[in-house]
Design a protein around this motif. Structure first.
Motif, PDB file in Angstrom:
ATOM      1  N   ILE A   1       0.806  -0.699   0.037  1.00 41.82           N
ATOM      2  CA  ILE A   1      -0.107  -0.406   0.386  1.00 41.82           C
ATOM      3  C   ILE A   1       1.142   1.206  -0.158  1.00 41.82           C
ATOM      4  CG2 ILE A   1      -0.361  -0.140   2.301  1.00 41.82           C
ATOM      5  CD1 ILE A   1      -2.861   0.576   2.248  1.00 41.82           C
ATOM      6  N   THR A   2       0.457   2.445  -0.775  1.00 44.83           N
ATOM      7  CA  THR A   2       0.770   3.632  -0.960  1.00 44.83           C
ATOM      8  C   THR A   2      -0.108   4.287  -0.840  1.00 44.83           C
ATOM      9  OG1 THR A   2       2.216   4.905  -1.728  1.00 44.83           O
ATOM     10  CG2 THR A   2       1.118   3.635  -3.748  1.00 44.83           C
ATOM     11  N   GLY A   3      -0.127   5.371  -0.141  1.00 47.46           N
ATOM     12  CA  GLY A   3      -1.069   6.824  -0.222  1.00 47.46           C
ATOM     13  C   GLY A   3      -0.916   7.757  -1.675  1.00 47.46           C
ATOM     14  N   SER A   4      -2.514   7.877  -2.176  1.00 47.18           N
ATOM     15  CA  SER A   4      -2.684   8.754  -3.436  1.00 47.18           C
ATOM     16  C   SER A   4      -2.186  10.133  -3.206  1.00 47.18           C
ATOM     17  CB  SER A   4      -4.258   8.599  -3.673  1.00 47.18           C
ATOM     18  OG  SER A   4      -5.083   8.950  -2.675  1.00 47.18           O
ATOM     19  N   ASN A   5      -1.748  10.794  -1.680  1.00 46.84           N
ATOM     20  CA  ASN A   5      -1.783  11.612  -2.031  1.00 46.84           C
ATOM     21  C   ASN A   5      -0.969  11.914  -0.617  1.00 46.84           C
ATOM     22  OD1 ASN A   5      -2.119  14.583  -0.634  1.00 46.84           O
ATOM     23  ND2 ASN A   5      -3.932  14.926  -2.694  1.00 46.84           N
ATOM     24  N   PRO A   6      -0.256  12.484  -0.828  1.00 46.96           N
ATOM     25  CA  PRO A   6       1.537  13.549   0.175  1.00 46.96           C
ATOM     26  C   PRO A   6       0.477  14.010   1.173  1.00 46.96           C
ATOM     27  CG  PRO A   6       2.467  14.078  -1.778  1.00 46.96           C
ATOM     28  CD  PRO A   6       0.392  13.613  -1.900  1.00 46.96           C
ATOM     29  N   LEU A   7      -0.535  14.795   1.390  1.00 50.09           N
ATOM     30  CA  LEU A   7      -0.716  15.085   3.134  1.00 50.09           C
ATOM     31  C   LEU A   7      -1.895  14.400   2.952  1.00 50.09           C
ATOM     32  CD1 LEU A   7      -1.327  18.920   1.791  1.00 50.09           C
ATOM     33  CD2 LEU A   7       0.943  17.420   2.127  1.00 50.09           C
TER      34      LEU A   7
ATOM     35  N   PHE B   1       4.774   1.894   1.727  1.00 48.93           N
ATOM     36  CA  PHE B   1       5.149   3.318   1.723  1.00 48.93           C
ATOM     37  C   PHE B   1       4.818   4.350   1.073  1.00 48.93           C
ATOM     38  CE2 PHE B   1       6.266  -1.466  -0.875  1.00 48.93           C
ATOM     39  CZ  PHE B   1       7.601  -1.426  -0.841  1.00 48.93           C
ATOM     40  N   ALA B   2       4.959   5.112   2.341  1.00 51.16           N
ATOM     41  CA  ALA B   2       4.311   6.143   2.272  1.00 51.16           C
ATOM     42  C   ALA B   2       4.543   7.072   3.231  1.00 51.16           C
ATOM     43  CB  ALA B   2       2.096   6.017   2.022  1.00 51.16           C
ATOM     44  N   THR B   3       4.394   8.532   3.139  1.00 53.10           N
ATOM     45  CA  THR B   3       5.503   9.268   4.081  1.00 53.10           C
ATOM     46  C   THR B   3       4.842  10.354   4.148  1.00 53.10           C
ATOM     47  OG1 THR B   3       7.255   9.910   3.029  1.00 53.10           O
ATOM     48  CG2 THR B   3       7.767   8.207   4.950  1.00 53.10           C
ATOM     49  N   HIS B   4       4.232  11.550   5.413  1.00 49.24           N
ATOM     50  CA  HIS B   4       3.144  12.245   5.357  1.00 49.24           C
ATOM     51  C   HIS B   4       4.209  13.419   4.119  1.00 49.24           C
ATOM     52  CE1 HIS B   4       0.134  15.611   6.028  1.00 49.24           C
ATOM     53  NE2 HIS B   4       1.311  16.049   6.357  1.00 49.24           N
ATOM     54  N   ALA B   5       4.020  13.799   4.075  1.00 49.18           N
ATOM     55  CA  ALA B   5       4.511  15.681   3.084  1.00 49.18           C
ATOM     56  C   ALA B   5       5.132  15.380   2.258  1.00 49.18           C
ATOM     57  CB  ALA B   5       4.578  16.607   3.774  1.00 49.18           C
ATOM     58  N   CYS B   6       5.006  13.566   1.395  1.00 49.21           N
ATOM     59  CA  CYS B   6       6.802  12.890   0.607  1.00 49.21           C
ATOM     60  C   CYS B   6       6.545  14.659  -0.475  1.00 49.21           C
ATOM     61  CB  CYS B   6       6.077  12.189   0.064  1.00 49.21           C
ATOM     62  SG  CYS B   6       5.265  11.609  -0.756  1.00 49.21           S
ATOM     63  N   SER B   7       7.630  14.308  -1.555  1.00 51.53           N
ATOM     64  CA  SER B   7       7.781  14.853  -2.399  1.00 51.53           C
ATOM     65  C   SER B   7       7.327  14.109  -3.575  1.00 51.53           C
ATOM     66  CB  SER B   7       9.356  15.153  -2.295  1.00 51.53           C
ATOM     67  OG  SER B   7       9.839  13.568  -2.809  1.00 51.53           O
ATOM     68  N   ASP B   8       6.837  14.439  -4.867  1.00 55.44           N
ATOM     69  CA  ASP B   8       6.638  14.200  -5.588  1.00 55.44           C
ATOM     70  C   ASP B   8       7.583  12.809  -6.339  1.00 55.44           C
ATOM     71  OD1 ASP B   8       4.437  16.131  -6.030  1.00 55.44           O
ATOM     72  OD2 ASP B   8       5.668  17.557  -7.507  1.00 55.44           O
ATOM     73  N   GLU B   9       9.316  13.293  -6.206  1.00 56.75           N
ATOM     74  CA  GLU B   9       9.981  12.368  -6.481  1.00 56.75           C
ATOM     75  C   GLU B   9       9.302  11.216  -5.527  1.00 56.75           C
ATOM     76  OE1 GLU B   9      10.592  15.363  -6.210  1.00 56.75           O
ATOM     77  OE2 GLU B   9      11.124  15.927  -7.848  1.00 56.75           O
ATOM     78  N   GLU B  10       9.650  10.813  -4.330  1.00 60.48           N
ATOM     79  CA  GLU B  10       9.201  10.142  -3.473  1.00 60.48           C
ATOM     80  C   GLU B  10       7.952   9.430  -3.804  1.00 60.48           C
ATOM     81  OE1 GLU B  10      11.511  11.374   0.667  1.00 60.48           O
ATOM     82  OE2 GLU B  10       9.587  12.618   0.248  1.00 60.48           O
ATOM     83  N   TYR B  11       7.284  10.431  -3.723  1.00 59.53           N
ATOM     84  CA  TYR B  11       5.950   9.485  -4.300  1.00 59.53           C
ATOM     85  C   TYR B  11       6.153   8.755  -5.284  1.00 59.53           C
ATOM     86  CZ  TYR B  11       0.751   9.707  -6.401  1.00 59.53           C
ATOM     87  OH  TYR B  11      -0.311   9.500  -6.383  1.00 59.53           O
ATOM     88  N   ASP B  12       6.717   9.298  -6.429  1.00 58.05           N
ATOM     89  CA  ASP B  12       6.610   7.889  -7.629  1.00 58.05           C
ATOM     90  C   ASP B  12       7.284   6.856  -7.730  1.00 58.05           C
ATOM     91  OD1 ASP B  12       5.455   9.580  -9.411  1.00 58.05           O
ATOM     92  OD2 ASP B  12       7.139  10.870 -10.760  1.00 58.05           O
ATOM     93  N   MET B  13       8.716   7.642  -6.429  1.00 56.77           N
ATOM     94  CA  MET B  13       9.154   6.038  -5.640  1.00 56.77           C
ATOM     95  C   MET B  13       8.660   5.274  -5.253  1.00 56.77           C
ATOM     96  SD  MET B  13      12.550   5.576  -3.127  1.00 56.77           S
ATOM     97  CE  MET B  13      11.708   6.700  -2.452  1.00 56.77           C
ATOM     98  N   TYR B  14       7.350   5.442  -4.715  1.00 53.15           N
ATOM     99  CA  TYR B  14       7.141   4.373  -3.521  1.00 53.15           C
ATOM    100  C   TYR B  14       5.774   3.596  -4.318  1.00 53.15           C
ATOM    101  CZ  TYR B  14       8.321   7.627   0.699  1.00 53.15           C
ATOM    102  OH  TYR B  14       8.852   7.721   1.507  1.00 53.15           O
ATOM    103  N   LEU B  15       5.459   4.678  -5.484  1.00 46.98           N
ATOM    104  CA  LEU B  15       4.539   3.700  -5.929  1.00 46.98           C
ATOM    105  C   LEU B  15       4.949   2.301  -7.256  1.00 46.98           C
ATOM    106  CD1 LEU B  15       2.637   6.503  -8.081  1.00 46.98           C
ATOM    107  CD2 LEU B  15       2.060   4.583  -6.329  1.00 46.98           C
ATOM    108  N   ASN B  16       5.991   3.061  -7.136  1.00 42.21           N
ATOM    109  CA  ASN B  16       7.393   1.921  -7.968  1.00 42.21           C
ATOM    110  C   ASN B  16       7.428   0.652  -7.197  1.00 42.21           C
ATOM    111  OD1 ASN B  16       7.875   1.862 -10.660  1.00 42.21           O
ATOM    112  ND2 ASN B  16       8.784   4.276  -9.808  1.00 42.21           N
ATOM    113  N   LYS B  17       8.082   1.086  -5.985  1.00 40.97           N
ATOM    114  CA  LYS B  17       7.971  -0.400  -5.057  1.00 40.97           C
ATOM    115  C   LYS B  17       7.220  -0.827  -4.762  1.00 40.97           C
ATOM    116  CE  LYS B  17      12.135   0.834  -3.104  1.00 40.97           C
ATOM    117  NZ  LYS B  17      13.709   0.063  -3.229  1.00 40.97           N
TER     118      LYS B  17
END
Length: 413
Positions: A72-78, A96-112
């Motif tokens: 599972i990963t978040g669909s919105n950083p906030l 694979f998720a952290t609050h207020a992640c960057s756009d780059e981290e968001y894409d990385m989490y999706l990939n993971k």
């Protein structure tokens, strides 16, 4: 596969949140009790990309109990809640998720998350589907299909289907009766105003509230604003929805006119540039802007910033944009989903219905994917009926049934 979260020590608070919502989600509890015994998803892998908070976490656990390996990963950083993410990690979910992640981290989490090579996906907004089509096509071989949670994502799916580019079956969970009649209307309506009011601590009664879009989410936002005593104005591009708003007792006008008189603006369209430069130039001092559409494009923030002499945070989740003439315009939650970025999202009782739709969508795919085409499907009506029956029973409510003669008269047998 290790999870990527903020801090595992936050888990106790997350467990408490999940236990709290579980008490108010009887349909999911019913599903959990039934399918934790039969485990229909044994040996199957599911990737969920949905707002990562307590209600979503409970759904992830229901899938795990039903035999699935879940990432599972978040669909919105906030909207990601770090304590809930930690609790899921402790429960054996790949997170694979952290609050207020960057756009780059968001894409990385999706990939993971996709690295588990899913059989099913559960998307919210269409980012997961887009990544599978554009960057992770090597995973399509084992993928049986998926479901989409929100209006924006369904729009993106239909566009892919129209182009002949959709590569696997998808169920538009958002378009199921038991989803949009309750989630989009009552869920969005209540949670949006929860987010706005807890963030601003201002009265709604007596204010001019401008609602952009009169779909099911707009109807919910308008209904609750009216109940709070606001003077509600609707802006629309669809003549049918506009006349419906008129008949529901609301004023209807173009945004160019509404911009001059609104106190609070709420966008719920799923489109871009609903509020932009010419509107900001006409707004009153102290105007408040909020968005409940899925992506942060409905309010054109770059144009607002370009008009401003300063931009600063004046309160948690409130940014002040000072205009050259001294007017102040306030933006809530960075223009992201205000009900989740500045609140806890839809009430548990509402998401109980929505996530039941998601579970049964995955179960339908499991049982029928071999005969399904690469297109967008609606959930079968009998599943909507089953969900509603479970919910009514949990509330102690019974209804009438047709006699054989009545069924025959209606041609139902």
């Amino acid at each position: 596969m290790d999870s990527m979260i903020k801090d595992i020590k936050l888990a106790p608070s997350g467990h408490d949140k999940i236990k709290w919502v579980e008490n108010f989600m009887p349909v999911l509890k019913h599903i959990d009790e039934e399918f934790s015994k039969t485990k229909p998803f044994a040996g199957k892998r599911i990737v969920m990309t949905i707002h990562l908070e307590a209600k979503t976490a409970y759904l992830a656990l229901v899938f795990k109990h039903a035999g699935a390996e879940v990432a599972i990963t978040g669909s919105n950083p906030l909207s990601t809640q770090d304590d809930v993410a930690a609790a899921l990690a402790e429960e054996g979910i790949h997170v694979f998720a952290t609050h207020a992640c960057s756009d780059e981290e968001y894409d990385m989490y999706l990939n993971k998350a996709l690295d588990i090579k899913p059989h099913f996906i559960m998307d919210d907004g269409g980012d997961l589907v887009a990544m599978l089509h554009e960057k992770r096509r090597e995973l399509l071989g084992e993928l049986m299909g998926g479901s989409e949670e929100t209006t924006t994502g369904v729009h993106r799916l239909h566009l892919l289907e129209h182009k002949g580019e959709l590569d696997f079956p998808m169920i538009a969970a958002n378009d199921a009766y038991c989803k949009y009649l309750f989630d989009n209307r009552y869920g969005t309506g209540q949670s949006t105003w929860d987010g706005i009011m807890r963030t601003t601590n201002l009265v709604i009664a007596g204010k001019n509230v401008v609602i952009a879009g009169y779909g099911w989410c707009g109807k919910g936002g308008a209904m609750r604003a009216k109940g709070l005593g606001a003077n509600v104005i609707i802006t629309e591009v669809d003549p049918i929805k506009a006349i419906e708003a008129v008949f529901d007792g609301f004023r209807v006008m173009p945004m160019d006119e509404a911009a001059k008189i609104g106190d609070i603006f709420l966008t719920l369209t799923g489109d871009k540039d609903i509020l932009r430069k010419r509107h900001f130039e006409d707004m009153k001092d102290g105007a408040i802007l909020a968005n409940s559409g899925h992506f942060d494009v409905e309010i054109n923030i770059p144009e607002l910033e370009a008009l401003s002499v300063s931009r600063k945070t004046v309160r948690n989740n409130i940014e002040e944009f000072l205009q050259k003439d001294g007017r102040k315009i306030y933006l809530l939650a960075e223009g992201r989903l205000v009900n989740l970025a500045a609140g806890d999202g839809h009430p548990a009782e509402i998401m109980d219905l929505s996530f039941a739709v998601q579970f049964f969508s995955a179960l339908h795919l499991l049982n029928h994917y071999k005969e399904m085409d690469k297109k967008v499907y609606l959930m079968p009506d009998e599943i909507n009926t089953k969900i509603a029956e479970i919910k009514l029973a949990s509330m102690g409510i019974s209804i009438d049934t047709l006699t054989p003669e009545q069924r025959a008269y209606l041609g139902m047998d």
